[in-house]
Design an enzyme around this catalytic site. Structure first.
Site, PDB file in Angstrom:
ATOM      1  CG  HIS A 151     -62.847 -17.777  80.783  1.00 26.61           C
ATOM      2  ND1 HIS A 151     -62.546 -18.112  82.084  1.00 26.61           N
ATOM      3  CD2 HIS A 151     -62.103 -16.680  80.505  1.00 26.61           C
ATOM      4  CE1 HIS A 151     -61.655 -17.266  82.557  1.00 26.61           C
ATOM      5  NE2 HIS A 151     -61.367 -16.374  81.635  1.00 26.61           N
ATOM      6  CG  HIS A 191     -66.400 -12.014  85.974  1.00 24.18           C
ATOM      7  ND1 HIS A 191     -66.598 -13.149  85.207  1.00 24.18           N
ATOM      8  CD2 HIS A 191     -66.233 -10.991  85.099  1.00 24.18           C
ATOM      9  CE1 HIS A 191     -66.565 -12.808  83.936  1.00 24.18           C
ATOM     10  NE2 HIS A 191     -66.340 -11.507  83.844  1.00 24.18           N
ATOM     11  CG  ASP A 203     -67.055  -9.705  80.889  1.00 23.14           C
ATOM     12  OD1 ASP A 203     -66.085 -10.134  81.533  1.00 23.14           O
ATOM     13  OD2 ASP A 203     -67.707 -10.407  80.080  1.00 23.14           O
ATOM     14  CD  GLU A 244     -61.639 -15.419  94.904  1.00 29.67           C
ATOM     15  OE1 GLU A 244     -61.289 -15.254  93.736  1.00 29.67           O
ATOM     16  OE2 GLU A 244     -61.841 -16.541  95.404  1.00 29.67           O
TER      17      GLU A 244
HETATM   18  N1  H2B Z   1     -63.300 -14.306  85.254  1.00 27.82           N
HETATM   19  C1  H2B Z   1     -63.487 -13.815  84.029  1.00 27.82           C
HETATM   20  N2  H2B Z   1     -63.093 -12.567  83.738  1.00 27.82           N
HETATM   21  N3  H2B Z   1     -64.099 -14.532  83.101  1.00 27.82           N
HETATM   22  C2  H2B Z   1     -64.545 -15.780  83.326  1.00 27.82           C
HETATM   23  O1  H2B Z   1     -65.124 -16.391  82.426  1.00 27.82           O
HETATM   24  C3  H2B Z   1     -64.350 -16.327  84.622  1.00 27.82           C
HETATM   25  C4  H2B Z   1     -63.672 -15.528  85.580  1.00 27.82           C
HETATM   26  N4  H2B Z   1     -64.788 -17.534  84.938  1.00 27.82           N
HETATM   27  N5  H2B Z   1     -63.455 -16.035  86.808  1.00 27.82           N
HETATM   28  C5  H2B Z   1     -64.831 -18.007  86.274  1.00 27.82           C
HETATM   29  C6  H2B Z   1     -63.750 -17.419  87.145  1.00 27.82           C
HETATM   30  C7  H2B Z   1     -64.813 -19.515  86.212  1.00 27.82           C
HETATM   31  O2  H2B Z   1     -63.590 -19.948  85.654  1.00 27.82           O
HETATM   32  C8  H2B Z   1     -65.027 -20.159  87.566  1.00 27.82           C
HETATM   33  C9  H2B Z   1     -64.931 -21.649  87.484  1.00 27.82           C
HETATM   34  O3  H2B Z   1     -66.280 -19.768  88.053  1.00 27.82           O
END
Ligand code: H2B
Length: 108
Positions: free
Chosen positions: A83, A65, A92, A61
Site C-alpha cells: 500500500h 506483510h 512482496d 503476520e
Molecule cells: N500487507 C501488504 N500486503 N501490503 C501492505 O502494504 C501492508 C501489509 N501494510 N500489511 C502493512 C500491513 C501496514 O498496513 C501496517 C500498518 O504495517
C-alpha cells in the site's frame, strides 16, 4: 539480533523482473489501480488449501506483510502488493518466497 524491516519503496522494472524470474508462476499484473503480483494454487481439498493458508498467515503476520487472497474449496488465489508505495516492494517478493517455501513443505 534485531530484525530490520524491508523497505517499502517501489521496485524498478529491472528489479521486479529479476525477482520474478526466481519465483515460479507469479505473474505481474497492473489491475488498473496498482502493480501487483498474483498466483493461483490448487490443492487436493479444502483441508489442504486452508491448512496452507493458516501456515502462510502466521508467517505473514510475523513479517507484518499480508496476502490478499480468495479461497474456494481447493483453490487459493493470492495477490501481493504494498500500500505504502502503491505497487511492488521487496516485502512482496519476500512474502512470495515464504509462500513458495511453505508450498514446498506442504506438497512434500
Ligand atoms: N500487507 C501488504 N500486503 N501490503 C501492505 O502494504 C501492508 C501489509 N501494510 N500489511 C502493512 C500491513 C501496514 O498496513 C501496517 C500498518 O504495517
Amino acid at each position: 539480533t534485531q530484525k530490520v524491516p524491508l523497505p517499502v519503496v517501489a521496485l524498478t522494472e529491472t528489479e521486479r523482473k529479476r525477482y520474478l524470474s526466481t519465483l515460479s508462476g507469479w505473474k505481474f499484473v497492473n489491475d488498473g489501480k496498482r502493480d501487483v503480483i498474483q498466483k493461483s494454487f490448487l490443492f487436493e481439498d479444502f483441508n489442504e488449501a486452508f491448512g496452507f493458508m493458516t501456515r502462510v498467515a502466521m508467517q505473514a503476520e510475523k513479517m507484518d506483510h499480508h496476502p490478499e487472497w480468495f479461497n474456494v474449496y481447493d483453490k487459493v488465489d493470492i495477490t501481493l502488493s504494498t500500500h505504502e508505495c502503491n505497487g511492488l516492494s521487496l516485502r512482496d517478493m519476500e512474502l512470495a518466497k515464504v509462500i513458495e517455501i511453505q508450498l514446498g513443505k506442504d506438497k512434500a
